[in-house]
Design a protein around this motif. Structure first.
Motif, PDB file in Angstrom:
ATOM      1  N   LEU A   1      -7.220  -1.902   3.699  1.00 20.35           N
ATOM      2  CA  LEU A   1      -6.468  -1.200   4.275  1.00 20.35           C
ATOM      3  C   LEU A   1      -6.808   0.505   3.622  1.00 20.35           C
ATOM      4  O   LEU A   1      -6.569   0.798   2.453  1.00 20.35           O
ATOM      5  CB  LEU A   1      -4.917  -1.288   3.993  1.00 20.35           C
ATOM      6  CG  LEU A   1      -4.436  -2.399   4.454  1.00 20.35           C
ATOM      7  CD1 LEU A   1      -3.057  -2.541   4.250  1.00 20.35           C
ATOM      8  CD2 LEU A   1      -4.869  -2.688   6.096  1.00 20.35           C
ATOM      9  N   ALA A   2      -7.250   1.622   4.348  1.00 21.95           N
ATOM     10  CA  ALA A   2      -7.601   2.683   3.878  1.00 21.95           C
ATOM     11  C   ALA A   2      -6.448   3.555   3.842  1.00 21.95           C
ATOM     12  O   ALA A   2      -5.829   4.056   4.848  1.00 21.95           O
ATOM     13  CB  ALA A   2      -8.572   3.648   4.925  1.00 21.95           C
TER      14      ALA A   2
ATOM     15  N   LEU B   1       0.461  -7.849   8.683  1.00 24.40           N
ATOM     16  CA  LEU B   1       0.691  -6.500   8.803  1.00 24.40           C
ATOM     17  C   LEU B   1       1.919  -5.890   9.183  1.00 24.40           C
ATOM     18  O   LEU B   1       2.462  -4.957   8.872  1.00 24.40           O
ATOM     19  CB  LEU B   1      -0.193  -5.785   9.456  1.00 24.40           C
ATOM     20  CG  LEU B   1      -1.989  -5.824   9.088  1.00 24.40           C
ATOM     21  CD1 LEU B   1      -2.869  -5.326  10.129  1.00 24.40           C
ATOM     22  CD2 LEU B   1      -1.867  -4.710   7.752  1.00 24.40           C
ATOM     23  N   ASN B   2       2.532  -6.534  10.084  1.00 28.90           N
ATOM     24  CA  ASN B   2       3.775  -6.180  10.550  1.00 28.90           C
ATOM     25  C   ASN B   2       5.034  -6.295   9.648  1.00 28.90           C
ATOM     26  O   ASN B   2       5.960  -5.641   9.495  1.00 28.90           O
ATOM     27  CB  ASN B   2       4.331  -6.900  11.994  1.00 28.90           C
ATOM     28  CG  ASN B   2       3.180  -6.397  12.940  1.00 28.90           C
ATOM     29  OD1 ASN B   2       2.912  -5.232  13.201  1.00 28.90           O
ATOM     30  ND2 ASN B   2       3.121  -7.182  14.060  1.00 28.90           N
ATOM     31  N   ASP B   3       4.713  -7.545   8.926  1.00 24.59           N
ATOM     32  CA  ASP B   3       5.751  -7.824   7.768  1.00 24.59           C
ATOM     33  C   ASP B   3       5.779  -6.884   6.625  1.00 24.59           C
ATOM     34  O   ASP B   3       6.492  -6.935   5.827  1.00 24.59           O
ATOM     35  CB  ASP B   3       5.733  -9.207   7.668  1.00 24.59           C
ATOM     36  CG  ASP B   3       5.968 -10.243   8.733  1.00 24.59           C
ATOM     37  OD1 ASP B   3       6.746  -9.601   9.504  1.00 24.59           O
ATOM     38  OD2 ASP B   3       5.542 -11.312   8.653  1.00 24.59           O
TER      39      ASP B   3
ATOM     40  N   GLN C   1       4.414  -1.692   3.642  1.00 26.51           N
ATOM     41  CA  GLN C   1       3.473  -0.396   3.448  1.00 26.51           C
ATOM     42  C   GLN C   1       3.552   0.426   4.642  1.00 26.51           C
ATOM     43  O   GLN C   1       3.785  -0.107   5.884  1.00 26.51           O
ATOM     44  CB  GLN C   1       1.935  -0.988   3.258  1.00 26.51           C
ATOM     45  CG  GLN C   1       1.896  -2.009   1.928  1.00 26.51           C
ATOM     46  CD  GLN C   1       0.502  -2.188   1.792  1.00 26.51           C
ATOM     47  OE1 GLN C   1      -0.462  -1.381   1.906  1.00 26.51           O
ATOM     48  NE2 GLN C   1       0.195  -3.350   1.221  1.00 26.51           N
ATOM     49  N   ARG C   2       3.287   1.823   4.393  1.00 26.33           N
ATOM     50  CA  ARG C   2       3.120   2.738   5.593  1.00 26.33           C
ATOM     51  C   ARG C   2       1.726   2.604   6.240  1.00 26.33           C
ATOM     52  O   ARG C   2       0.993   1.984   5.731  1.00 26.33           O
ATOM     53  CB  ARG C   2       2.958   4.219   4.969  1.00 26.33           C
ATOM     54  CG  ARG C   2       4.096   4.562   4.061  1.00 26.33           C
ATOM     55  CD  ARG C   2       4.195   5.810   3.592  1.00 26.33           C
ATOM     56  NE  ARG C   2       3.979   6.932   4.549  1.00 26.33           N
ATOM     57  CZ  ARG C   2       3.808   8.356   4.432  1.00 26.33           C
ATOM     58  NH1 ARG C   2       3.649   8.714   3.142  1.00 26.33           N
ATOM     59  NH2 ARG C   2       3.755   9.087   5.575  1.00 26.33           N
ATOM     60  N   ILE C   3       1.768   2.978   7.440  1.00 27.47           N
ATOM     61  CA  ILE C   3       0.675   2.717   8.398  1.00 27.47           C
ATOM     62  C   ILE C   3      -0.514   3.353   7.731  1.00 27.47           C
ATOM     63  O   ILE C   3      -0.663   4.558   7.359  1.00 27.47           O
ATOM     64  CB  ILE C   3       0.775   3.283   9.782  1.00 27.47           C
ATOM     65  CG1 ILE C   3       2.253   2.753  10.430  1.00 27.47           C
ATOM     66  CG2 ILE C   3      -0.195   3.056  10.742  1.00 27.47           C
ATOM     67  CD1 ILE C   3       2.511   3.202  11.748  1.00 27.47           C
ATOM     68  N   PRO C   4      -1.662   2.467   7.440  1.00 21.00           N
ATOM     69  CA  PRO C   4      -2.943   3.027   6.736  1.00 21.00           C
ATOM     70  C   PRO C   4      -3.841   3.895   7.753  1.00 21.00           C
ATOM     71  O   PRO C   4      -3.476   3.928   9.049  1.00 21.00           O
ATOM     72  CB  PRO C   4      -3.609   1.605   6.533  1.00 21.00           C
ATOM     73  CG  PRO C   4      -3.338   0.742   7.723  1.00 21.00           C
ATOM     74  CD  PRO C   4      -1.794   1.112   7.878  1.00 21.00           C
ATOM     75  N   GLN C   5      -4.346   4.710   7.171  1.00 21.14           N
ATOM     76  CA  GLN C   5      -5.402   5.698   7.998  1.00 21.14           C
ATOM     77  C   GLN C   5      -6.277   4.716   8.749  1.00 21.14           C
ATOM     78  O   GLN C   5      -6.598   5.388   9.630  1.00 21.14           O
ATOM     79  CB  GLN C   5      -6.165   6.333   6.821  1.00 21.14           C
ATOM     80  CG  GLN C   5      -5.275   7.391   6.136  1.00 21.14           C
ATOM     81  CD  GLN C   5      -6.020   8.019   4.872  1.00 21.14           C
ATOM     82  OE1 GLN C   5      -7.354   7.730   4.694  1.00 21.14           O
ATOM     83  NE2 GLN C   5      -5.409   8.888   4.069  1.00 21.14           N
ATOM     84  N   ALA C   6      -6.685   3.651   8.198  1.00 23.06           N
ATOM     85  CA  ALA C   6      -7.787   2.625   9.114  1.00 23.06           C
ATOM     86  C   ALA C   6      -7.519   1.335   8.540  1.00 23.06           C
ATOM     87  O   ALA C   6      -7.094   1.166   7.409  1.00 23.06           O
ATOM     88  CB  ALA C   6      -9.034   3.400   8.770  1.00 23.06           C
ATOM     89  N   ILE C   7      -7.846   0.374   9.248  1.00 27.56           N
ATOM     90  CA  ILE C   7      -8.047  -1.030   8.929  1.00 27.56           C
ATOM     91  C   ILE C   7      -9.628  -1.337   8.601  1.00 27.56           C
ATOM     92  O   ILE C   7     -10.063  -1.454  10.073  1.00 27.56           O
ATOM     93  CB  ILE C   7      -7.174  -1.982   9.604  1.00 27.56           C
ATOM     94  CG1 ILE C   7      -5.712  -1.588   9.654  1.00 27.56           C
ATOM     95  CG2 ILE C   7      -7.338  -3.402   9.310  1.00 27.56           C
ATOM     96  CD1 ILE C   7      -4.783  -2.308  10.506  1.00 27.56           C
ATOM     97  N   GLN C   8     -10.150  -1.827   7.704  1.00 27.14           N
ATOM     98  CA  GLN C   8     -11.539  -1.978   7.774  1.00 27.14           C
ATOM     99  C   GLN C   8     -11.708  -3.545   7.551  1.00 27.14           C
ATOM    100  O   GLN C   8     -11.103  -4.021   6.602  1.00 27.14           O
ATOM    101  CB  GLN C   8     -12.378  -1.151   6.588  1.00 27.14           C
ATOM    102  CG  GLN C   8     -12.049   0.403   7.022  1.00 27.14           C
ATOM    103  CD  GLN C   8     -12.091   1.172   5.675  1.00 27.14           C
ATOM    104  OE1 GLN C   8     -11.894   0.478   4.511  1.00 27.14           O
ATOM    105  NE2 GLN C   8     -12.032   2.612   5.810  1.00 27.14           N
ATOM    106  N   LEU C   9     -12.453  -4.151   8.159  1.00 26.05           N
ATOM    107  CA  LEU C   9     -12.991  -5.519   7.979  1.00 26.05           C
ATOM    108  C   LEU C   9     -14.540  -5.430   7.597  1.00 26.05           C
ATOM    109  O   LEU C   9     -15.198  -5.236   8.388  1.00 26.05           O
ATOM    110  CB  LEU C   9     -12.916  -6.325   9.413  1.00 26.05           C
ATOM    111  CG  LEU C   9     -11.286  -7.106   9.637  1.00 26.05           C
ATOM    112  CD1 LEU C   9     -10.521  -5.977   9.923  1.00 26.05           C
ATOM    113  CD2 LEU C   9     -11.508  -8.148  10.904  1.00 26.05           C
TER     114      LEU C   9
END
Length: 209
Positions: free
Chosen positions: A130-131, A166-168, A171-179
């Motif tokens: 999570l960025a 992620l919904n649970d 944390q605040r919404i990340p700038q990006a989700i990287q896999l």
């Protein structure tokens, strides 16, 4: 509505056994797309996939062992300069490691970036990053060596289990989700597999029990 179109729709309704002008039922997505059950032991699958993708792994029994493990990796690979460490890991006992620490995102001179993964996907051997301010994206892409701290409790069997997690989270919404699945590589140059073409040439996971 034209007569011909109405006739076509009437035929469709008739074939489906519906009355004219009947409402279309909501699509039962949750019944048709069932989430995969959590595997009892995703760790073994995760290890198998890491070997395939070229990721190395080290087991740790406690999060406090991370600085020593990072220092050992640093010395084994004869690296130089400061370590770029995610703010999320800045509270660990880095002073005991004896290396200079730069807390924050990585810069061009950093050879190692140490970040914390949100989760791991056993089916693909992917690391979910999570960025955000606590885990800047630069740590995952600029240094040649990407060291990732992952808690074994965050090992998921399949990708579809990530989104409810992620919904649970609070944390605040990340700038990006990287896999991230393995180090950066390409075979476009002469058909030879080269690492580090677009990012880190090595990914090393520190799996904390």
């Amino acid at each position: 509505m034209s007569t011909s179109r109405q006739a076509i729709l009437d035929n469709v309704r008739k074939s489906l056994g519906r009355e004219p002008q009947s409402a279309i039922e909501a699509h039962p997505f949750k019944k048709r797309i069932a989430l995969s059950e959590v595997s009892a032991a995703p760790q073994q699958r995760f290890l198998e996939r890491l070997k395939i993708t070229g990721v190395t792994l080290q087991f740790l029994t406690d999060i406090s062992q991370v600085p020593a493990a990072v220092c050992a990796y640093y010395l084994d690979h004869r690296l130089e300069g400061a370590l770029a460490v995610a703010p999320a890991l800045a509270q660990l006992p880095w002073s005991q490691a004896g290396q200079q620490i730069d807390s924050g995102t990585a810069q061009g001179h950093h050879q190692i970036g140490v970040a914390q993964a949100f989760a791991g996907i056993a089916a693909t051997g992917s690391l979910v990053m999570l960025a955000n301010a606590q885990n800047p994206a630069g740590l995952s892409f600029l240094p040649e060596h990407h060291l990732v701290v992952l808690h074994s409790t965050r090992l998921l069997s399949h990708l579809d289990q990530l989104w409810p997690l992620l919904n649970d989270t609070d944390q605040r919404i990340p700038q990006a989700i990287q896999l991230i699945t393995g180090p950066s590589s390409t075979a476009d140059i002469g058909g030879q597999l080269l690492y580090g073409a677009h990012g880190p040439r090595a990914v090393h996971v520190l799996l904390v029990a």
